[in-house]
Design a protein around this motif. Structure first.
Motif, PDB file in Angstrom:
ATOM      1  N   ASP A   4       0.860  -1.188   0.000  1.00  0.00           N
ATOM      2  CA  ASP A   4       0.000   0.000   0.000  1.00  0.00           C
ATOM      3  C   ASP A   4       0.893   1.234   0.000  1.00  0.00           C
ATOM      4  O   ASP A   4       1.866   1.307   0.762  1.00  0.00           O
ATOM      5  N   GLU A   5       0.569   2.204  -0.831  1.00  0.00           N
ATOM      6  CA  GLU A   5       1.365   3.422  -0.917  1.00  0.00           C
ATOM      7  C   GLU A   5       0.517   4.626  -0.548  1.00  0.00           C
ATOM      8  O   GLU A   5      -0.572   4.812  -1.081  1.00  0.00           O
ATOM      9  N   LEU A   6       1.034   5.427   0.380  1.00  0.00           N
ATOM     10  CA  LEU A   6       0.316   6.600   0.879  1.00  0.00           C
ATOM     11  C   LEU A   6       1.193   7.837   0.741  1.00  0.00           C
ATOM     12  O   LEU A   6       2.393   7.777   1.027  1.00  0.00           O
ATOM     13  N   GLU A   7       0.596   8.935   0.316  1.00  0.00           N
ATOM     14  CA  GLU A   7       1.309  10.210   0.252  1.00  0.00           C
ATOM     15  C   GLU A   7       0.641  11.188   1.209  1.00  0.00           C
ATOM     16  O   GLU A   7      -0.587  11.293   1.239  1.00  0.00           O
ATOM     17  N   TYR A   8       1.463  11.902   1.960  1.00  0.00           N
ATOM     18  CA  TYR A   8       0.940  12.793   2.987  1.00  0.00           C
ATOM     19  C   TYR A   8       1.521  14.198   2.895  1.00  0.00           C
ATOM     20  O   TYR A   8       2.699  14.389   2.555  1.00  0.00           O
ATOM     21  N   VAL A   9       0.692  15.172   3.240  1.00  0.00           N
ATOM     22  CA  VAL A   9       1.144  16.458   3.766  1.00  0.00           C
ATOM     23  C   VAL A   9       0.682  16.449   5.211  1.00  0.00           C
ATOM     24  O   VAL A   9      -0.500  16.219   5.483  1.00  0.00           O
ATOM     25  N   ILE A  10       1.611  16.652   6.134  1.00  0.00           N
ATOM     26  CA  ILE A  10       1.233  16.570   7.545  1.00  0.00           C
ATOM     27  C   ILE A  10       1.500  17.904   8.254  1.00  0.00           C
ATOM     28  O   ILE A  10       2.407  18.651   7.913  1.00  0.00           O
ATOM     29  N   GLY A  11       0.678  18.181   9.240  1.00  0.00           N
ATOM     30  CA  GLY A  11       0.912  19.277  10.167  1.00  0.00           C
ATOM     31  C   GLY A  11       1.271  18.682  11.506  1.00  0.00           C
ATOM     32  O   GLY A  11       0.651  17.697  11.937  1.00  0.00           O
ATOM     33  N   THR A  12       2.261  19.240  12.166  1.00  0.00           N
ATOM     34  CA  THR A  12       2.653  18.748  13.485  1.00  0.00           C
ATOM     35  C   THR A  12       3.292  19.897  14.258  1.00  0.00           C
ATOM     36  O   THR A  12       3.227  21.040  13.828  1.00  0.00           O
ATOM     37  N   GLY A  13       3.885  19.610  15.424  1.00  0.00           N
ATOM     38  CA  GLY A  13       4.394  20.713  16.227  1.00  0.00           C
ATOM     39  C   GLY A  13       5.491  20.316  17.186  1.00  0.00           C
ATOM     40  O   GLY A  13       5.750  19.135  17.417  1.00  0.00           O
ATOM     41  N   LEU A  14       6.132  21.345  17.747  1.00  0.00           N
ATOM     42  CA  LEU A  14       7.191  21.181  18.734  1.00  0.00           C
ATOM     43  C   LEU A  14       6.951  22.130  19.902  1.00  0.00           C
ATOM     44  O   LEU A  14       6.309  23.175  19.736  1.00  0.00           O
ATOM     45  N   PRO A  15       7.509  21.812  21.081  1.00  0.00           N
ATOM     46  CA  PRO A  15       7.404  22.725  22.222  1.00  0.00           C
ATOM     47  C   PRO A  15       8.115  24.049  21.943  1.00  0.00           C
ATOM     48  O   PRO A  15       9.006  24.134  21.093  1.00  0.00           O
ATOM     49  N   VAL A  16       7.728  25.075  22.696  1.00  0.00           N
ATOM     50  CA  VAL A  16       8.304  26.410  22.535  1.00  0.00           C
ATOM     51  C   VAL A  16       9.834  26.373  22.617  1.00  0.00           C
ATOM     52  O   VAL A  16      10.531  26.969  21.790  1.00  0.00           O
ATOM     53  N   ARG A  17      10.365  25.656  23.601  1.00  0.00           N
ATOM     54  CA  ARG A  17      11.809  25.706  23.856  1.00  0.00           C
ATOM     55  C   ARG A  17      12.635  25.005  22.795  1.00  0.00           C
ATOM     56  O   ARG A  17      13.835  25.287  22.654  1.00  0.00           O
ATOM     57  N   THR A  18      12.058  24.065  22.064  1.00  0.00           N
ATOM     58  CA  THR A  18      12.826  23.340  21.055  1.00  0.00           C
ATOM     59  C   THR A  18      12.475  23.752  19.628  1.00  0.00           C
ATOM     60  O   THR A  18      13.151  23.334  18.687  1.00  0.00           O
ATOM     61  N   TYR A  19      11.443  24.571  19.460  1.00  0.00           N
ATOM     62  CA  TYR A  19      10.951  24.899  18.110  1.00  0.00           C
ATOM     63  C   TYR A  19      12.031  25.549  17.243  1.00  0.00           C
ATOM     64  O   TYR A  19      12.333  25.069  16.136  1.00  0.00           O
ATOM     65  N   THR A  20      12.620  26.625  17.704  1.00  0.00           N
ATOM     66  CA  THR A  20      13.571  27.378  16.870  1.00  0.00           C
ATOM     67  C   THR A  20      14.793  26.546  16.511  1.00  0.00           C
ATOM     68  O   THR A  20      15.216  26.498  15.351  1.00  0.00           O
ATOM     69  N   ARG A  21      15.320  25.845  17.485  1.00  0.00           N
ATOM     70  CA  ARG A  21      16.569  25.113  17.273  1.00  0.00           C
ATOM     71  C   ARG A  21      16.394  23.839  16.460  1.00  0.00           C
ATOM     72  O   ARG A  21      17.282  23.458  15.683  1.00  0.00           O
ATOM     73  N   PHE A  22      15.259  23.158  16.633  1.00  0.00           N
ATOM     74  CA  PHE A  22      15.129  21.818  16.048  1.00  0.00           C
ATOM     75  C   PHE A  22      14.084  21.708  14.944  1.00  0.00           C
ATOM     76  O   PHE A  22      13.875  20.622  14.404  1.00  0.00           O
ATOM     77  N   ARG A  23      13.416  22.818  14.587  1.00  0.00           N
ATOM     78  CA  ARG A  23      12.333  22.731  13.605  1.00  0.00           C
ATOM     79  C   ARG A  23      12.810  22.162  12.265  1.00  0.00           C
ATOM     80  O   ARG A  23      12.188  21.248  11.715  1.00  0.00           O
ATOM     81  N   GLU A  24      13.903  22.680  11.734  1.00  0.00           N
ATOM     82  CA  GLU A  24      14.381  22.218  10.430  1.00  0.00           C
ATOM     83  C   GLU A  24      14.802  20.751  10.478  1.00  0.00           C
ATOM     84  O   GLU A  24      14.504  19.977   9.564  1.00  0.00           O
ATOM     85  N   GLN A  25      15.491  20.371  11.543  1.00  0.00           N
ATOM     86  CA  GLN A  25      15.930  18.985  11.687  1.00  0.00           C
ATOM     87  C   GLN A  25      14.735  18.041  11.812  1.00  0.00           C
ATOM     88  O   GLN A  25      14.707  16.946  11.238  1.00  0.00           O
ATOM     89  N   PHE A  26      13.728  18.464  12.561  1.00  0.00           N
ATOM     90  CA  PHE A  26      12.496  17.685  12.717  1.00  0.00           C
ATOM     91  C   PHE A  26      11.806  17.500  11.368  1.00  0.00           C
ATOM     92  O   PHE A  26      11.392  16.393  11.008  1.00  0.00           O
ATOM     93  N   GLU A  27      11.717  18.575  10.616  1.00  0.00           N
ATOM     94  CA  GLU A  27      11.088  18.511   9.297  1.00  0.00           C
ATOM     95  C   GLU A  27      11.843  17.552   8.378  1.00  0.00           C
ATOM     96  O   GLU A  27      11.234  16.742   7.668  1.00  0.00           O
ATOM     97  N   GLN A  28      13.165  17.608   8.399  1.00  0.00           N
ATOM     98  CA  GLN A  28      13.972  16.732   7.546  1.00  0.00           C
ATOM     99  C   GLN A  28      13.799  15.261   7.920  1.00  0.00           C
ATOM    100  O   GLN A  28      13.808  14.381   7.049  1.00  0.00           O
ATOM    101  N   ARG A  29      13.641  14.985   9.208  1.00  0.00           N
ATOM    102  CA  ARG A  29      13.441  13.592   9.648  1.00  0.00           C
ATOM    103  C   ARG A  29      12.096  13.036   9.197  1.00  0.00           C
ATOM    104  O   ARG A  29      11.953  11.842   8.937  1.00  0.00           O
ATOM    105  N   LEU A  30      11.098  13.918   9.109  1.00  0.00           N
ATOM    106  CA  LEU A  30       9.758  13.465   8.736  1.00  0.00           C
ATOM    107  C   LEU A  30       9.589  13.329   7.226  1.00  0.00           C
ATOM    108  O   LEU A  30       8.993  12.356   6.738  1.00  0.00           O
ATOM    109  N   VAL A  31      10.098  14.313   6.488  1.00  0.00           N
ATOM    110  CA  VAL A  31       9.882  14.325   5.035  1.00  0.00           C
ATOM    111  C   VAL A  31      10.724  13.231   4.381  1.00  0.00           C
ATOM    112  O   VAL A  31      11.897  13.046   4.692  1.00  0.00           O
ATOM    113  N   GLY A  32      10.090  12.487   3.477  1.00  0.00           N
ATOM    114  CA  GLY A  32      10.794  11.413   2.782  1.00  0.00           C
ATOM    115  C   GLY A  32       9.942  10.163   2.712  1.00  0.00           C
ATOM    116  O   GLY A  32       8.720  10.199   2.895  1.00  0.00           O
ATOM    117  N   GLU A  33      10.595   9.051   2.432  1.00  0.00           N
ATOM    118  CA  GLU A  33       9.893   7.782   2.228  1.00  0.00           C
ATOM    119  C   GLU A  33      10.214   6.820   3.371  1.00  0.00           C
ATOM    120  O   GLU A  33      11.378   6.607   3.715  1.00  0.00           O
TER     121      GLU A  33
END
Length: 367
Positions: free
Chosen positions: A119-148
């Motif tokens: 089964d193959e699924l394609e997603y656009v997802i919305g998610t979030g991070l805590p205030v204290r980690t948002y600025t520092r880890f947002r890009e890294q978090f996004e990179q870990r999620l996006v992909g196959e």
């Protein structure tokens, strides 16, 4: 392409799809998997999520995991601790991908032609991070999620042998608490439904398992100066309750999730060895009162620092559990609570993702 909101809570992962108001909730607990001796098959796939997961973002791949409710029953289960960062956590990613795979192939709008194919699924997802980690880890978090990524269901009833390939095309990362307020301020079609929230200066206290976030929102924009996050949540108090119950009564809860379930059901009576029973409510009251007082102190401090705040919304799973204790601790200070408190973030993440998709479509059309 599916649009989904996913809340990577430290206590549970919540997923909701566009077109559905029924989220799937999977406790954020894992344990290493193995061949199960099944005497009677579970009546729901969610009770026996047994998976092998592959992702380029995982440190170790193609490992077998028991996830969620199945793991919560086992003594060697793993729950997130204070030092864990959900943006980098392999455990949270394993549970999140399992939840996405499950919801994707069981969602009412999904059709498959063959159970023997991937089964193959394609997603656009919305998610979030805590205030204290948002600025520092947002890009890294996004990179870990996006992909196959790939999830294979093992002994899970009704899904045994199903392989699901998940392609996450885009991940829209918000701040926890702010997304919840966006949900409260807007209708399903993203039109404004609450002018006070949408155009006001609103304080939010989002109580999670390991973090408490206090963003300040001005006309739906994050106030960079006054927004704040605290590295404390309900999990530490649940751990203290578990330890106190064990010391007093010799009764052991195998996980925080099992204790939380009891508290949600207001079932405080435990069975002791033999035929005796005891109530753990006095212990719960003691520690939850302490937690509530600490959180009310944080809210007072924010309000004093930013007197422009018109009202404070208290949300999250911790808000639902602590509501009577918070009201008592707040005294004359009025705090606002909402129904389905623990689901406001995931509904907000879905709306934020839908909004971003709509903006992209509008831009493409204009070009």
């Amino acid at each position: 392409m599916k649009i989904a909101g996913i809340d990577l809570g430290n206590d549970s992962i919540k997923v909701v799809h566009d077109g559905s108001r029924e989220p799937v909730i999977v406790p954020n607990i894992v344990t290493p998997g193995y061949e199960r001796h099944i005497l009677q098959e579970e009546d729901s796939p969610l009770k026996a999520l047994d998976v092998t997961v592959y992702s380029p973002s995982l440190t170790h791949n193609n490992r077998r995991w028991f996830v969620g409710l199945l793991a919560s029953e086992l003594e060697d289960n793993i729950e997130l601790e204070d030092m864990d960062n959900k943006a980098l956590s392999d455990q949270s990613l394993v549970v999140a991908l399992t939840a996405l795979a499950f919801t994707g192939i069981t969602h009412s709008s999904y059709q498959t032609s063959s159970f023997s194919q991937t089964d193959e699924l394609e997603y656009v997802i919305g998610t979030g991070l805590p205030v204290r980690t948002y600025t520092r880890f947002r890009e890294q978090f996004e990179q870990r999620l996006v992909g196959e990524h790939e999830v294979m269901f093992m002994s899970t009833p009704q899904l045994r042998g199903r392989k699901v390939k998940i392609r996450i095309r885009k991940a829209v990362i918000s701040i926890e608490g702010a997304a919840a307020l966006f949900n409260l301020a807007t209708q399903e079609n993203l039109q404004i439904q609450n002018e006070e929230i949408y155009n006001g200066v609103i304080g939010v206290c989002e109580i999670g398992a390991l973090t408490t976030d206090l963003p300040v929102i001005r006309r739906m924009n994050i106030d960079n100066h006054f927004s704040y996050g605290e590295q404390m949540g309900l999990a530490g108090y649940l751990d203290l309750i578990i330890r106190e119950v064990e010391d007093q009564f010799g009764y052991t809860f195998p996980s925080r999730a099992k204790l939380s379930q009891r508290i949600k059901q207001q079932n405080y009576v435990i069975q002791r060895i033999g035929e005796g029973q005891s109530s753990i409510k006095p212990i719960v009251d003691t520690y939850f009162s302490r937690a509530a007082q600490r959180i009310v102190d944080l809210i007072k401090k924010r309000w004093k620092k930013c007197p422009d705040i018109q009202c404070f919304y208290v949300i999250g799973g911790g808000a639902a559990a602590l509501k009577p204790y918070l009201i008592d601790a707040a005294g004359p200070i009025k705090l606002r609570f909402v129904q389905d408190s623990e689901l406001q973030n995931v509904y907000g993440y879905l709306k934020v993702a839908k909004n971003r998709v709509n903006q992209s479509l509008t831009t493409d059309t204009a070009q």
